[in-house]
Scaffold this motif. Sequence first.
Motif: not given
Length: 123
Positions: A34-48
């Motif tokens: 899988a790939w996840y992504r995260q921006v400052p101040g937000k939770q890590r989210e599943l991308v694919a």
Amino acid sequence: VQLQASGGGSVQPGGSLRLSCAASGSRLRIDDMAWYRQVPGKQRELVAVITSGGSTNYADSVKGRFTISRHNAKNTWYLEMNSLKPEDTALYYCNAQVLYYTDYDTPVAENCWGQGTLVTVSS
């Protein structure tokens, strides 16, 4: 088991990038990749995510633009990102459910993360 992510960078809106993640180690079996992504101040989210059988699932925000794939013999998976938008800017992490065997043939299941690779989409 170590995961090494690569391929991040800076691109203009509408551009493309390809991320790669390679798992190192011996006697591995990798189920979901899988790939996840995260921006400052937000939770890590599943991308694919892609299963061992090749089934895929995507976040609604990237459907039709991103494609996940895997090369089982190389223990490597990819994220092809097209039509990138500024809101895709994030630190991207690869993730895998890994089963490996110790020197004593003991199976060990582990949820592994890569170090993150930065994707910046900006004009």
